[in-house]
Design a protein around this motif. Structure first.
Motif, short mmCIF file in Angstrom:
data_model
loop_
_atom_site.label_atom_id
_atom_site.label_comp_id
_atom_site.label_asym_id
_atom_site.label_seq_id
_atom_site.Cartn_x
_atom_site.Cartn_y
_atom_site.Cartn_z
N ALA A 1 0.83 -1.21 0.00
CA ALA A 1 0.00 0.00 0.00
C ALA A 1 0.87 1.26 0.00
N HIS A 2 1.95 1.25 0.74
CA HIS A 2 2.83 2.41 0.82
C HIS A 2 3.62 2.63 -0.47
N ASP A 3 4.23 1.56 -0.98
CA ASP A 3 5.11 1.67 -2.15
C ASP A 3 4.37 1.57 -3.48
N ARG A 4 3.17 1.04 -3.48
CA ARG A 4 2.29 0.86 -4.65
C ARG A 4 2.78 -0.23 -5.60
N THR A 5 4.06 -0.38 -5.80
CA THR A 5 4.65 -1.45 -6.61
C THR A 5 5.87 -1.96 -5.87
#
Length: 97
Positions: A38-42
């Motif tokens: 969720a934080h880094d998205r990928t």
């Protein structure tokens, strides 16, 4: 001059590869794994040294010729943690002739 260009090109490639850190799924709880995605998205998630894949927060990150599929990963506390979405190539063979 050619040597300098080659050294600079190698430095750029090495820097890009180092930026893509692999996150070992079995070191994190399922909640922590989901929070990281969720934080880094990928994120590149690794089950082991040789088994890893790119996981996205949502299936919208996939290219036009790809489709999103749930990415279930083993975590420290859950055998099949839904960590996010992985992109898979769409099947272009419709089976019709």
């Amino acid at each position: 001059m050619i040597r300098l260009a080659a050294v600079l090109a190698l430095a750029v490639v090495a820097t890009g590869a180092a930026a893509q850190e692999r996150v070992y799924t079995r070191n994190l709880t399922c909640a922590a794994l989901k929070a990281r995605v969720a934080h880094d998205r990928t994120v590149i998630l690794a089950r082991s040294e040789m088994a890893y894949e790119t996981v996205h927060l949502d299936s919208g990150a996939c290219q036009q010729d790809e489709t999103g599929a749930p990415a279930f990963e083993p975590s420290a506390d859950v055998a099949n943690c839904l960590a996010g979405w992985r992109c898979t190539q769409r099947n272009s063979d419709s089976g019709q002739r």
